[in-house]
Design an enzyme around this catalytic site. Structure first.
Site, PDB file in Angstrom:
ATOM      1  N   CYS A  34     -10.918   2.942   0.316  1.00  0.00           N
ATOM      2  CA  CYS A  34      -9.499   3.236   0.505  1.00  0.00           C
ATOM      3  C   CYS A  34      -9.102   2.413   1.723  1.00  0.00           C
ATOM      4  O   CYS A  34      -9.830   2.412   2.724  1.00  0.00           O
ATOM      5  CB  CYS A  34      -9.284   4.729   0.757  1.00  0.00           C
TER       6      CYS A  34
ATOM      7  N   ASP B 133       0.882  -1.181   0.000  1.00  0.00           N
ATOM      8  CA  ASP B 133       0.000   0.000   0.000  1.00  0.00           C
ATOM      9  C   ASP B 133       0.914   1.224   0.000  1.00  0.00           C
ATOM     10  O   ASP B 133       2.135   1.110   0.135  1.00  0.00           O
ATOM     11  CB  ASP B 133      -0.890  -0.015   1.250  1.00  0.00           C
ATOM     12  N   SER B 134       0.293   2.404  -0.081  1.00  0.00           N
ATOM     13  CA  SER B 134       1.082   3.624   0.012  1.00  0.00           C
ATOM     14  C   SER B 134       1.568   3.868   1.445  1.00  0.00           C
ATOM     15  O   SER B 134       2.491   4.644   1.660  1.00  0.00           O
ATOM     16  CB  SER B 134       0.232   4.814  -0.436  1.00  0.00           C
TER      17      SER B 134
ATOM     18  N   GLU C 152      -2.820   8.851   8.648  1.00  0.00           N
ATOM     19  CA  GLU C 152      -1.367   8.695   8.806  1.00  0.00           C
ATOM     20  C   GLU C 152      -0.857   9.495  10.015  1.00  0.00           C
ATOM     21  O   GLU C 152       0.144   9.141  10.617  1.00  0.00           O
ATOM     22  CB  GLU C 152      -0.630   9.117   7.524  1.00  0.00           C
TER      23      GLU C 152
ATOM     24  N   CYS D 202      -4.215  -1.580  -1.911  1.00  0.00           N
ATOM     25  CA  CYS D 202      -4.377  -0.142  -2.115  1.00  0.00           C
ATOM     26  C   CYS D 202      -5.403  -0.003  -3.230  1.00  0.00           C
ATOM     27  O   CYS D 202      -5.208  -0.542  -4.337  1.00  0.00           O
ATOM     28  CB  CYS D 202      -3.038   0.449  -2.543  1.00  0.00           C
TER      29      CYS D 202
ATOM     30  N   HIS E 240      -7.120   2.825   3.973  1.00  0.00           N
ATOM     31  CA  HIS E 240      -6.932   3.588   5.215  1.00  0.00           C
ATOM     32  C   HIS E 240      -8.248   3.760   5.984  1.00  0.00           C
ATOM     33  O   HIS E 240      -8.239   3.941   7.200  1.00  0.00           O
ATOM     34  CB  HIS E 240      -6.381   4.983   4.913  1.00  0.00           C
TER      35      HIS E 240
HETATM   36  N1  DGL Z   1      -4.658   3.348   0.927  1.00  0.00           N
HETATM   37  C1  DGL Z   1      -4.661   3.688  -0.431  1.00  0.00           C
HETATM   38  C2  DGL Z   1      -5.964   3.362  -1.116  1.00  0.00           C
HETATM   39  O1  DGL Z   1      -6.566   2.372  -0.748  1.00  0.00           O
HETATM   40  C3  DGL Z   1      -4.007   4.966  -0.885  1.00  0.00           C
HETATM   41  C4  DGL Z   1      -4.169   6.173  -0.086  1.00  0.00           C
HETATM   42  C5  DGL Z   1      -3.274   7.274  -0.593  1.00  0.00           C
HETATM   43  O2  DGL Z   1      -2.065   7.094  -0.516  1.00  0.00           O
HETATM   44  O3  DGL Z   1      -3.789   8.280  -1.093  1.00  0.00           O
HETATM   45  O4  DGL Z   1      -6.384   4.013  -2.052  1.00  0.00           O
END
Ligand code: DGL
Length: 269
Positions: free
Chosen positions: A185, A11-12, A153, A74, A187
């Site tokens: 997402c 993931d990011s 984050e 991600c 996150h």
């Molecule tokens: N967690 C990621 C997603 O599911 C990316 C979030 C990001 O870095 O903008 O899209």
């Protein structure tokens, strides 16, 4: 037959850990090699070309670690890069969008689904496409939420600022009477409590992580890649910046020891 090689997940940043947690719950015998691209986050506001470049570098890194399958944990990379990179490697790869879309299509009763996600994911219209492939009658409303990833984050999971942003982002979706909201997402499941408090109890929240882990299990079985569950796993965690901060967070959410987290210069791959 068993295959001891690890599963690569990326993931990011920390968001993909919500998928790792689900994999560990559902397939506890597998070993994970995780990569979080913390130095280059967020992915959500970047071009498809950039996301493709980042994804290819991470895949080269994970393949170098001997992984047998890659999970793109991600949504943004699943939306903008997965279809392309899938054809470039000879190990199975799965993303989080298709499994999430399937659950959403099966969950809605009134045919109105909201998707909250990054700008890149919403722009790609990938959730609309997958959901409408399953059921063309369903209406899908996407809402980009660019400030949620930085708030997660920063650890502001339950904070008045986060609550206010969730309120603003979800208002128009609530106004059009959705009955299902996709946390599009990886996150966002970390904000589940806050999101629930804003949208109320009536709306079904879809976290694609659960269905992704189920899909992964099917892929392992179909390709005879399952590990022997009695073998003790040593998971490995890598990030492109801030290994100590990442380790602290990973320890707080994962049902396993996070022995070591290492920094990697991903630009070298
Ligand atoms: N967690 C990621 C997603 O599911 C990316 C979030 C990001 O870095 O903008 O899209």
């Amino acid at each position: 037959m068993s295959d001891k090689a690890p599963i690569g997940v990326f993931d990011s940043g920390i968001g993909g850990l919500t998928v790792v947690k689900e994999i560990m719950n559902q397939i506890p015998g597998e070993t994970i090699v995780y990569f979080g691209d913390t130095a280059r986050l967020p992915y959500g506001n970047k071009s498809q070309e950039t996301i493709l470049t980042y994804t290819r570098q991470i895949i080269r890194f994970l393949v170098g670690k001997g992984v047998k399958v890659i999970v793109v944990a991600c949504n943004t990379a699943s939306a903008l890069a997965l279809e392309t990179v899938k054809t470039e490697v000879d190990i199975p790869m799965i993303g989080v969008v298709k499994p999430g879309a399937k659950v959403a299509a099966e969950t809605t009763k009134n045919g109105r689904i909201g998707v909250i996600a990054t700008e890149g994911t919403i722009r790609s219209e990938i959730y609309n496409n997958y959901i409408n492939n399953i059921n063309p009658q369903v209406e899908v409303y996407g809402k980009p939420c660019p400030l949620l990833v930085p708030l997660v984050e920063e650890g502001l999971l339950e904070d008045p600022v986060t609550t206010e942003m969730v309120r603003r982002y979800t208002k128009e979706l609530l106004d059009i009477d959705i009955d299902t909201l996709v946390l599009g997402c990886t996150h966002y499941p970390l904000l589940r409590k806050t999101i629930r408090s804003v949208v109320g109890e009536q709306i079904k929240l879809v976290n694609p992580a659960y269905e992704t882990a189920r899909s992964l299990k099917k892929v392992l079985i179909a390709n005879h890649l399952e590990n022997d569950p009695t073998v003790k796993s040593n998971h490995l965690f890598y990030v492109s910046d801030g290994a100590d901060k990442f380790k602290k967070f990973a320890k707080s959410i994962l049902p396993c020891e996070v022995v070591e987290t290492k920094d990697v210069n991903i630009e070298n791959y």
